[in-house]
Write a protein that holds these residues in place. Structure first.
Motif, PDB file in Angstrom:
ATOM      1  N   TYR A 110     -14.776   5.011  -3.371  1.00 19.66           N
ATOM      2  CA  TYR A 110     -13.579   5.483  -2.666  1.00 19.66           C
ATOM      3  C   TYR A 110     -13.599   7.009  -2.697  1.00 19.66           C
ATOM      4  CZ  TYR A 110      -8.561   5.077  -1.250  1.00 19.66           C
ATOM      5  OH  TYR A 110      -7.367   5.118  -0.571  1.00 19.66           O
ATOM      6  N   THR A 150      -5.234   1.907  -5.350  1.00 20.10           N
ATOM      7  CA  THR A 150      -4.842   3.056  -6.177  1.00 20.10           C
ATOM      8  C   THR A 150      -3.675   2.566  -7.030  1.00 20.10           C
ATOM      9  OG1 THR A 150      -5.527   4.609  -4.463  1.00 20.10           O
ATOM     10  CG2 THR A 150      -4.020   5.447  -6.132  1.00 20.10           C
ATOM     11  N   LYS A 192      -2.588   0.272   5.316  1.00 20.61           N
ATOM     12  CA  LYS A 192      -2.414   0.222   3.862  1.00 20.61           C
ATOM     13  C   LYS A 192      -1.140  -0.543   3.534  1.00 20.61           C
ATOM     14  CE  LYS A 192      -5.113   3.970   2.101  1.00 20.61           C
ATOM     15  NZ  LYS A 192      -5.299   5.412   2.132  1.00 20.61           N
TER      16      LYS A 192
HETATM   17  O1  LIG Z   1      -4.002   5.931  -0.272  1.00 23.51           O
HETATM   18  C1  LIG Z   1      -4.202   5.751  -1.480  1.00 23.51           C
HETATM   19  O2  LIG Z   1      -5.077   4.983  -1.909  1.00 23.51           O
HETATM   20  C2  LIG Z   1      -3.334   6.445  -2.472  1.00 23.51           C
HETATM   21  C3  LIG Z   1      -2.489   7.521  -1.872  1.00 23.51           C
HETATM   22  C4  LIG Z   1      -1.610   8.159  -2.893  1.00 23.51           C
HETATM   23  O3  LIG Z   1      -1.486   7.716  -4.012  1.00 23.51           O
HETATM   24  C5  LIG Z   1      -0.864   9.343  -2.525  1.00 23.51           C
HETATM   25  O4  LIG Z   1      -0.903   9.767  -1.366  1.00 23.51           O
HETATM   26  O5  LIG Z   1      -0.196   9.890  -3.427  1.00 23.51           O
END
Ligand SMILES: O=C(O)CCC(=O)C(=O)O
Length: 304
Positions: free
Chosen positions: A112, A154, A172
């Motif tokens: 990732y 995440t 997402k």
């Molecule tokens: O898109 C993701 O995997 C995590 C994004 C995230 O945690 C953020 O934008 O703070």
């Protein structure tokens, strides 16, 4: 004991409203002055990136670059919530990374590209996006690129910044917990490297170890390509990438002083008690310097 997420905790009454191309004033009203999540539609389709960013295009523009991808054995990035171990990263050529995405291989390790600052790491791509005008430009902190594939997770965490998570390709699924839910979410110790991350592995939950989680309330949404989710500072979020190619950009800007009175932030102040005095003495520059140092400390990019 393992449980499935959907049976064990309940939705809140916080609805995530979709608003089409709001003005800054409308955005401020709908988010109750930057304190409630909303989804913005209609902005990203105006970016060049929305038409351009295919694997072929990205390979042409940044294919020769070496990129730092995070590596996981189980698609949970970048920290193992149970052990607090920060997972490794690996430098590979961008085309090798996109080949891996295209092949959709079942593998014993997954990649990732997370939270890569666009302006410094991929300046070639910067003209393809537009910094939203929903914040004062002097509060703006950073724009990051996220490229991955379906199944990446995440884990549950908060950030000390306001966030517009902007989906360019793929969808997402995002779970959101209000800051005050912290008492059910088992954060890492304030003295750890990552006090903004939760110990919970929500999809494989040990209910005997984490019984309070059953009282947690959340809201969730599916973010479609072309949509931006506003995640207020200190809101807990867990993010699941869906679809084979997933590309997002996030914009972080400085939180409001009042956000530092939410529960996760109060813990954060506990770790940096000098922040309190800076606030009291009203030295905003010094205050933000300390916040930025701390945000740097808790950034995924920092490795032990
Ligand atoms: O898109 C993701 O995997 C995590 C994004 C995230 O945690 C953020 O934008 O703070």
């Amino acid at each position: 004991m393992n449980i499935r997420l959907e049976n064990k905790f309940s939705q809140t009454s916080v609805n995530i409203e979709r608003i089409h191309k709001p003005t800054r004033e409308e955005f401020k009203n709908k988010t109750l002055s930057y304190r409630k999540p909303v989804i913005i539609t209609g902005k990203i389709p105006d970016w060049k990136a929305f038409g351009l960013w295919s694997i072929d295009y990205l390979n042409t523009v940044i294919g020769n670059k070496e990129v730092d991808v995070n590596v996981s054995k189980n698609k949970m990035f970048t920290v193992d919530p149970e052990t607090e171990v920060i997972l490794p990263s690996k430098k590979i050529q961008f085309t090798e990374f996109t080949d891996w995405i295209i092949q959709e291989k079942k593998a014993d390790q997954y990649y990732y590209l997370q939270q890569s600052p666009i302006q410094t790491s991929f300046p070639e791509l910067f003209p393809d996006i537009e910094i939203p005008d929903y914040m004062n430009q002097n509060l703006f902190m950073i724009t990051n690129l996220w490229i991955g594939t379906g199944g990446n997770i995440t884990p549950l965490h908060w950030d000390a910044a306001q966030n517009l998570l902007s989906q360019v390709r793929g969808r997402k699924r995002i779970l959101l917990f209000e800051p005050k839910q912290i008492s059910f979410l088992y954060p890492f110790s304030v003295h750890s490297q990552t006090p903004h991350i939760s110990h919970l592995n929500i999809d494989k939950l040990d209910i005997e170890k984490f019984p309070k989680f059953q009282k947690a309330k959340y809201t969730e949404c599916i973010l479609e390509p072309g949509e931006m989710l506003f995640i207020p500072a200190f809101w807990w979020h867990q993010v699941y990438s869906l679809d084979q190619l997933n590309i997002a950009v996030n914009f972080w800007w400085k939180a409001n002083l009042k956000d530092y009175f939410t529960a996760p932030a109060r813990r954060f102040l506990l770790k940096k008690p000098n922040l309190f005095w800076v606030m009291v003495l009203q030295k905003p520059n010094l205050f933000w310097k300390i916040i930025e140092d701390f945000a740097g400390l808790i950034s995924y990019k920092k490795r032990v």
